[in-house]
Motif scaffolding. Structure first.
Motif, PDB file in Angstrom:
ATOM      1  N   ASP A   5       0.807  -1.221   0.000  1.00  0.00           N
ATOM      2  CA  ASP A   5       0.000   0.000   0.000  1.00  0.00           C
ATOM      3  C   ASP A   5       0.837   1.266   0.000  1.00  0.00           C
ATOM      4  OD1 ASP A   5      -2.259  -1.525  -0.052  1.00  0.00           O
ATOM      5  OD2 ASP A   5      -2.794  -1.233   2.047  1.00  0.00           O
ATOM      6  N   ASP A   6       2.033   1.210   0.572  1.00  0.00           N
ATOM      7  CA  ASP A   6       2.860   2.414   0.638  1.00  0.00           C
ATOM      8  C   ASP A   6       3.861   2.493  -0.509  1.00  0.00           C
ATOM      9  OD1 ASP A   6       4.341   0.268   1.448  1.00  0.00           O
ATOM     10  OD2 ASP A   6       5.291   1.280   3.170  1.00  0.00           O
ATOM     11  N   LEU A   7       3.729   1.593  -1.499  1.00  0.00           N
ATOM     12  CA  LEU A   7       4.599   1.643  -2.673  1.00  0.00           C
ATOM     13  C   LEU A   7       3.950   2.516  -3.740  1.00  0.00           C
ATOM     14  CD1 LEU A   7       5.749  -2.085  -2.967  1.00  0.00           C
ATOM     15  CD2 LEU A   7       6.881  -0.182  -1.791  1.00  0.00           C
ATOM     16  N   THR A   8       4.672   3.513  -4.198  1.00  0.00           N
ATOM     17  CA  THR A   8       4.128   4.495  -5.128  1.00  0.00           C
ATOM     18  C   THR A   8       4.282   4.035  -6.574  1.00  0.00           C
ATOM     19  OG1 THR A   8       4.734   6.259  -3.586  1.00  0.00           O
ATOM     20  CG2 THR A   8       4.273   6.907  -5.860  1.00  0.00           C
ATOM     21  N   ILE A   9       3.254   4.288  -7.383  1.00  0.00           N
ATOM     22  CA  ILE A   9       3.353   4.051  -8.821  1.00  0.00           C
ATOM     23  C   ILE A   9       4.037   5.256  -9.457  1.00  0.00           C
ATOM     24  CG2 ILE A   9       2.036   3.803 -10.963  1.00  0.00           C
ATOM     25  CD1 ILE A   9      -0.065   2.281  -9.396  1.00  0.00           C
ATOM     26  N   VAL A  10       5.048   4.985 -10.265  1.00  0.00           N
ATOM     27  CA  VAL A  10       5.806   6.053 -10.914  1.00  0.00           C
ATOM     28  C   VAL A  10       5.818   5.816 -12.420  1.00  0.00           C
ATOM     29  CG1 VAL A  10       7.260   6.455  -8.892  1.00  0.00           C
ATOM     30  CG2 VAL A  10       7.998   4.814 -10.643  1.00  0.00           C
ATOM     31  N   GLN A  11       6.086   6.882 -13.169  1.00  0.00           N
ATOM     32  CA  GLN A  11       6.253   6.728 -14.615  1.00  0.00           C
ATOM     33  C   GLN A  11       7.725   6.469 -14.905  1.00  0.00           C
ATOM     34  OE1 GLN A  11       4.102   9.528 -16.991  1.00  0.00           O
ATOM     35  NE2 GLN A  11       5.187   8.998 -18.882  1.00  0.00           N
ATOM     36  N   LEU A  12       7.988   5.479 -15.764  1.00  0.00           N
ATOM     37  CA  LEU A  12       9.344   5.038 -16.032  1.00  0.00           C
ATOM     38  C   LEU A  12       9.921   5.725 -17.263  1.00  0.00           C
ATOM     39  CD1 LEU A  12       8.911   1.194 -15.395  1.00  0.00           C
ATOM     40  CD2 LEU A  12       9.514   2.993 -13.757  1.00  0.00           C
ATOM     41  N   GLY A  13      11.249   5.687 -17.359  1.00  0.00           N
ATOM     42  CA  GLY A  13      11.960   6.273 -18.490  1.00  0.00           C
ATOM     43  C   GLY A  13      12.954   5.301 -19.071  1.00  0.00           C
ATOM     44  N   LEU A  14      13.701   5.755 -20.072  1.00  0.00           N
ATOM     45  CA  LEU A  14      14.644   4.886 -20.770  1.00  0.00           C
ATOM     46  C   LEU A  14      15.677   4.269 -19.841  1.00  0.00           C
ATOM     47  CD1 LEU A  14      15.236   6.880 -24.081  1.00  0.00           C
ATOM     48  CD2 LEU A  14      14.381   4.535 -23.894  1.00  0.00           C
ATOM     49  N   GLU A  15      15.978   4.938 -18.759  1.00  0.00           N
ATOM     50  CA  GLU A  15      16.954   4.406 -17.811  1.00  0.00           C
ATOM     51  C   GLU A  15      16.451   3.148 -17.112  1.00  0.00           C
ATOM     52  OE1 GLU A  15      14.363   7.348 -15.602  1.00  0.00           O
ATOM     53  OE2 GLU A  15      15.342   7.246 -17.575  1.00  0.00           O
ATOM     54  N   ASP A  16      15.172   2.832 -17.277  1.00  0.00           N
ATOM     55  CA  ASP A  16      14.590   1.649 -16.625  1.00  0.00           C
ATOM     56  C   ASP A  16      14.542   0.427 -17.541  1.00  0.00           C
ATOM     57  OD1 ASP A  16      13.750   2.731 -13.960  1.00  0.00           O
ATOM     58  OD2 ASP A  16      12.597   4.100 -15.249  1.00  0.00           O
ATOM     59  N   ALA A  17      15.169   0.511 -18.720  1.00  0.00           N
ATOM     60  CA  ALA A  17      15.112  -0.612 -19.664  1.00  0.00           C
ATOM     61  C   ALA A  17      15.705  -1.877 -19.064  1.00  0.00           C
ATOM     62  CB  ALA A  17      15.829  -0.241 -20.958  1.00  0.00           C
TER      63      ALA A  17
END
Length: 274
Positions: A5-17
């Protein structure tokens, strides 16, 4: 409170490949680094990180047109599954789709379909993923090169919307082949563990089967194809030629159909792309 529940959803970028590839490889999916780079540069990709900052879950919304988008790359690393992360991420994709005003599609495994149904997704066509581990090696003339414009035209007719940017990307990758013999047209590309054939367009099952047979004869490693299950003669011909069924996929839609395709292809671009 659930541990997620305390884990946030984030938007990912190319560095997350690399992180995304690690999760899809753990799940034994066929996506490679090029697939992840395409999603992270062209789609809206959401993720969840563990307290140690390691990426543990992903989901992507790929807008194809002003009316339609694809949800895919819904992945959760093994140690964090069954805690609601996938549902949260799909809900985030649906919220983004609602803001964009697009209808969402996805290709689900049987386990995924059981999750997406209660969320409001309705089933459409079924797919069968087939594998050929040892293609027959045959020496012969190379298959003629197909035209990208023909591939785009056939795809728009089948899907009901334009995926030109995707097809240009897939056809333009290192090692990809777009081949045609006048009666059929197919795209072949690299995956992480096997070469993937699709989409495949033809005017009849016999011509589609000949195209796949000729492609297989010119390849040396394992092959995957995602055949449309309603193309029964095509699927039967593949299994008779030594292809084995790996798993089914269920195509599903969220929202009303804003576009309508004509006759479906014999094989699709892959469950991650539709």
């Amino acid at each position: 409170m659930d541990a997620t529940d305390d884990l946030t959803i984030v938007q990912l970028g190319l560095e997350d490949a690399a992180g995304g590839l690690a999760i899809s490889s753990e799940a034994q999916w066929n996506q490679n680094e090029a697939d992840w780079n395409f999603f992270l540069s062209k789609a809206i990709v959401f993720g969840v990180r563990a307290p140690d900052r390691r990426l543990i879950a992903t989901a992507a919304l790929m807008p194809y047109s002003a009316s339609d988008a694809w949800i895919s790359m819904v992945l959760v690393t093994a140690s964090w599954r069954r805690r609601g992360l996938a549902t949260r991420l799909v809900d985030e994709c649906l919220s983004s789709a609602n803001r964009l005003g697009v209808t969402c599609w996805l290709d689900a495994t049987p386990a995924g379909a059981a999750v997406y149904g209660p969320l409001g997704f309705t089933p459409t066509i079924q797919l069968q993923r087939l594998r050929l581990d040892r293609p027959p090696v045959v020496t012969g003339p190379p298959l003629p090169q197909g035209k990208l414009g023909d591939l785009v035209t056939c795809d728009i007719s089948a899907m009901g919307f334009d995926r030109r940017a995707l097809l240009e990307e897939l056809a333009g990758r290192l090692g990809s082949r777009l081949v045609s013999n006048g009666d059929a047209l197919a795209l072949v590309r690299y995956g992480r563990t096997a070469r993937h054939i699709g989409p495949v367009f033809a005017d009849c099952p016999a011509h589609a089967l000949k195209m796949v047979r000729d492609i297989a004869a010119s390849e040396s490693g394992p092959l995957l194809i995602d055949a449309v299950a309603s193309q029964q003669a095509f699927v039967k011909g593949l299994t008779e030629a030594g292809w084995t069924v790996e798993r089914p996929f269920q195509r599903m839609r969220f929202g009303r159909a804003t576009t309508r395709g004509d006759e479906p292809p014999f094989a699709v671009a892959g469950p991650e792309y539709g």
